[in-house]
Design an enzyme around this catalytic site. Structure first.
Site, PDB file in Angstrom:
ATOM      1  N   HIS A 132      38.544  45.115  33.231  1.00 31.19           N
ATOM      2  CA  HIS A 132      39.663  44.264  34.188  1.00 31.19           C
ATOM      3  C   HIS A 132      40.371  45.320  34.885  1.00 31.19           C
ATOM      4  O   HIS A 132      40.513  46.399  34.580  1.00 31.19           O
ATOM      5  CB  HIS A 132      40.405  43.549  33.122  1.00 31.19           C
ATOM      6  CG  HIS A 132      41.704  44.324  32.745  1.00 31.19           C
ATOM      7  ND1 HIS A 132      42.945  44.236  33.426  1.00 31.19           N
ATOM      8  CD2 HIS A 132      41.681  44.618  31.452  1.00 31.19           C
ATOM      9  CE1 HIS A 132      43.524  44.954  32.748  1.00 31.19           C
ATOM     10  NE2 HIS A 132      43.011  45.191  31.708  1.00 31.19           N
ATOM     11  N   CYS A 133      40.699  44.814  36.020  1.00 32.35           N
ATOM     12  CA  CYS A 133      41.715  45.573  36.971  1.00 32.35           C
ATOM     13  C   CYS A 133      42.846  44.708  37.138  1.00 32.35           C
ATOM     14  O   CYS A 133      43.139  43.938  36.386  1.00 32.35           O
ATOM     15  CB  CYS A 133      41.106  46.077  38.102  1.00 32.35           C
ATOM     16  SG  CYS A 133      40.325  44.653  39.337  1.00 32.35           S
ATOM     17  N   GLN A 134      43.472  44.587  38.219  1.00 30.97           N
ATOM     18  CA  GLN A 134      44.584  44.035  38.549  1.00 30.97           C
ATOM     19  C   GLN A 134      44.325  42.553  39.175  1.00 30.97           C
ATOM     20  O   GLN A 134      44.840  41.553  38.589  1.00 30.97           O
ATOM     21  CB  GLN A 134      45.736  44.687  39.714  1.00 30.97           C
ATOM     22  CG  GLN A 134      46.981  43.842  39.994  1.00 30.97           C
ATOM     23  CD  GLN A 134      47.944  44.246  38.545  1.00 30.97           C
ATOM     24  OE1 GLN A 134      47.539  44.776  37.634  1.00 30.97           O
ATOM     25  NE2 GLN A 134      49.310  43.616  38.704  1.00 30.97           N
ATOM     26  N   TYR A 185      43.938  41.204  35.414  1.00 28.45           N
ATOM     27  CA  TYR A 185      45.209  41.152  34.904  1.00 28.45           C
ATOM     28  C   TYR A 185      46.036  40.046  35.396  1.00 28.45           C
ATOM     29  O   TYR A 185      46.927  39.629  34.195  1.00 28.45           O
ATOM     30  CB  TYR A 185      45.929  42.561  34.833  1.00 28.45           C
ATOM     31  CG  TYR A 185      47.308  42.382  34.133  1.00 28.45           C
ATOM     32  CD1 TYR A 185      47.506  42.880  32.631  1.00 28.45           C
ATOM     33  CD2 TYR A 185      48.484  42.398  34.666  1.00 28.45           C
ATOM     34  CE1 TYR A 185      48.493  42.808  32.266  1.00 28.45           C
ATOM     35  CE2 TYR A 185      49.681  42.494  34.128  1.00 28.45           C
ATOM     36  CZ  TYR A 185      49.634  42.552  32.675  1.00 28.45           C
ATOM     37  OH  TYR A 185      50.961  42.685  32.051  1.00 28.45           O
TER      38      TYR A 185
END
Length: 543
Positions: free
Chosen positions: A506-508, A534
């Site tokens: 996952h990233c932002q 996120y």
């Protein structure tokens, strides 16, 4: 020929004026039980807040202006209390004199709309709805008498309730919002509704979820959790229901939703009787089932269609309703169309989900505002099942594009091919709608395997490893418990540290996660990308 129309607001007046344009010789009579016709009911909350300062601007027409321009015979404060479909007559009561009379019709249009759902008793505190000009007059009278910072309880966190909250705040009121649901604005899915709750609480609204009003004493309202809140006024906005009593008493068929049942031309089960507006069933745009959609645009459109049918013009059958809706709240725009994820799950209908978090326009141009977008897609047909958007500028045009795409039967992946107007102050070279299409393409083709925020815990329990591919600074500012921080730019050289267990990255917001998933897949790992990143996880788990 004489046409009688019961109800003189959106649907009824649209039918009356259209019919006059088509037939100058016809006698057209409108009976409205309220004191005003053709008023802008969607603007009523904004008069309370002073956004629309001039009350007269809400009164679009009067019986006199309608008689002058359209030769309509309009009677306000007249209620139709009975319909005899065999004799083709209505019984009309003059609400000023209480006198009743019987009038004959050749065609009858029922446009009685919807009524407020009765709320619990709060007889010791003034309680009003926001459905008529008279309602607003009474609300303003109470607020003016209560002083500069009145305490107000709003019951219901739907569209009208939230509009009431915003405008009460604009007047300096201290507002408590009470809703029986677990979130504000129930048509939204949980992760999309979470920012709305934050917005309300940051504005100082005392939001009470999962409770109802059970009673009142002078100056106080009692809630089902045993608490009490001060109140000079209660705004009842917990919902509406079809005003069907008149039709039901006349033996006109009702549908399973409780609304008046009509065919595709708005004809009821009674001969020479049409029904239109918020009290009438529509067909759902996804499954064709009867549904209730209380939107002014549909009411006006269907009123026009009834006039065409009565005048003998070959009408176009009513299109199924998508339920496209939009709300402005404290500088944020909330919009939706079609079904939400919860409804799809409850119906057992397969679906794919796409979350994105684009900006309203090119980020290098000043003033770009964030938005959260959710797209629901049929995995078998690639048709769009629904969408939700929460953000600042540009939400309105994106939801309208998606609504048009659904009406036209465009597939989700076709969103990537739409040629949309672009300049940096209005959009991006890859418009947020195009980006939804690109992500939908990746998911449909298998280029990216995704996981939803509410599926994460189960995947971790089954042995998957969660990898945060953001920078250490981003990770330190907020992270998902148990995640390993391995920045995207270091994956090529460090991926062996992850071993051979299934991975979730996952990233932002999901974009770097997609890049990481593609890279790790080609490096031999079993990997899925946390859809929406996120930001979506944080909103969902906060709900």
């Amino acid at each position: 020929m004489r046409t009688i129309i019961i109800g003189g607001v959106a649907a009824g007046m649209s039918a009356a004026t259209r019919l006059r344009r088509l037939d100058e010789a016809r006698q057209i009579t409108v009976y409205e039980r309220g004191a005003h016709v053709s008023f802008a009911n969607c603007g009523l909350p904004y008069h309370v807040g002073g956004v629309i300062p001039d009350r007269a601007s809400l009164l679009l027409q009067t019986p006199q202006s309608l008689a002058s321009r359209f030769a309509l015979d309009v009677h306000v404060r007249h209620e139709v209390v009975g319909i005899d479909t065999a004799a083709q007559t209505v019984t009309v009561r003059d609400l000023e004199s209480e006198a009743e009379r019987i009038e004959h019709y050749d065609e009858l249009v029922i446009a009685t709309g919807a009524t407020a759902t009765p709320g619990p008793s709060a007889e010791h505190v003034p309680t009003h709805t926001l459905r008529s000009v008279e309602d607003v007059d009474r609300v303003l009278e109470v607020l003016d008498a209560a002083g500069p910072s009145p305490r107000v309880v709003v019951v219901g966190a739907g569209f009208i309730g939230l509009e009431a909250v915003e405008n009460l705040l604009a007047r300096g009121a201290r507002v408590t919002l009470v809703t029986r649901g677990a979130q504000a604005l129930s048509p939204l899915d949980a992760e999309m509704a979470a920012p709305v709750l934050t917005l309300l609480r940051d504005a100082g609204v005392d939001v009470r979820l999962g409770v109802t009003v059970t009673g009142a004493e002078p100056g106080r309202v009692q809630l089902s959790d045993g608490s009490a809140v001060e109140a000079s006024l209660v705004i009842e906005a917990s919902g509406v229901r079809p005003d069907r009593l008149l039709a039901d008493a006349a033996g006109i068929r009702l549908g399973p939703t409780g609304g008046i049942s009509v065919d595709a031309r708005h004809r009821t089960s009674a001969p020479n009787v049409w029904a239109v507006g918020d009290g009438v069933e529509k067909r759902d745009g996804l499954d064709g089932a009867p549904t209730l959609v209380t939107m002014a645009g549909l009411a006006n459109r269907h009123g026009r269609a009834v006039a065409d049918d009565i005048a003998g013009i070959e009408p176009i059958d009513a299109k199924p309703a998508l339920g496209t809706a939009i709300l402005g709240l404290l500088g944020t725009t909330i919009a939706l169309v079609g079904w939400n994820e919860r409804r799809l799950r409850d119906a057992g209908r397969p679906h794919r989900i796409v979350h994105t978090h684009p900006s309203s326009h090119a980020t290098y141009y000043p003033g770009a505002q964030p938005m959260a977008m959710k797209l629901l897609v049929d995995p078998a047909t690639d048709l769009i099942l629904g969408a939700q958007i929460v953000g600042g500028e540009g939400v309105d045009k994106r939801i309208d594009i998606i609504a048009v795409a659904m009406t036209a039967g465009l597939r989700a992946t076709a969103l990537s091919q739409l040629e949309l107007a672009y300049a940096p102050q209005y959009g991006s070279a890859k418009d947020p709608v195009n980006m939804l299409g690109y992500v939908a393409e990746n998911v449909a083709s298998g280029a990216t395997r995704t996981l939803q925020w509410h599926e994460l815990d189960a995947a971790l329990d089954h042995g998957a490893i969660l990898v945060d591919v953001r920078t250490p600074t981003e990770n330190a500012a907020g992270s998902i418990p148990g995640a390993i921080n391995l920045p995207l730019d270091e994956i090529r050289t460090r991926h062996r540290e992850l071993g051979d267990r299934p991975l979730i990255v996952h990233c932002q917001v999901g974009q770097r996660g997609h890049t990481a998933a593609r890279l790790l897949t080609q490096l031999g790992h079993d990997v899925r990308n946390l859809d929406g990143g996120y930001r979506t996880w944080a909103a969902g788990t906060a709900a």
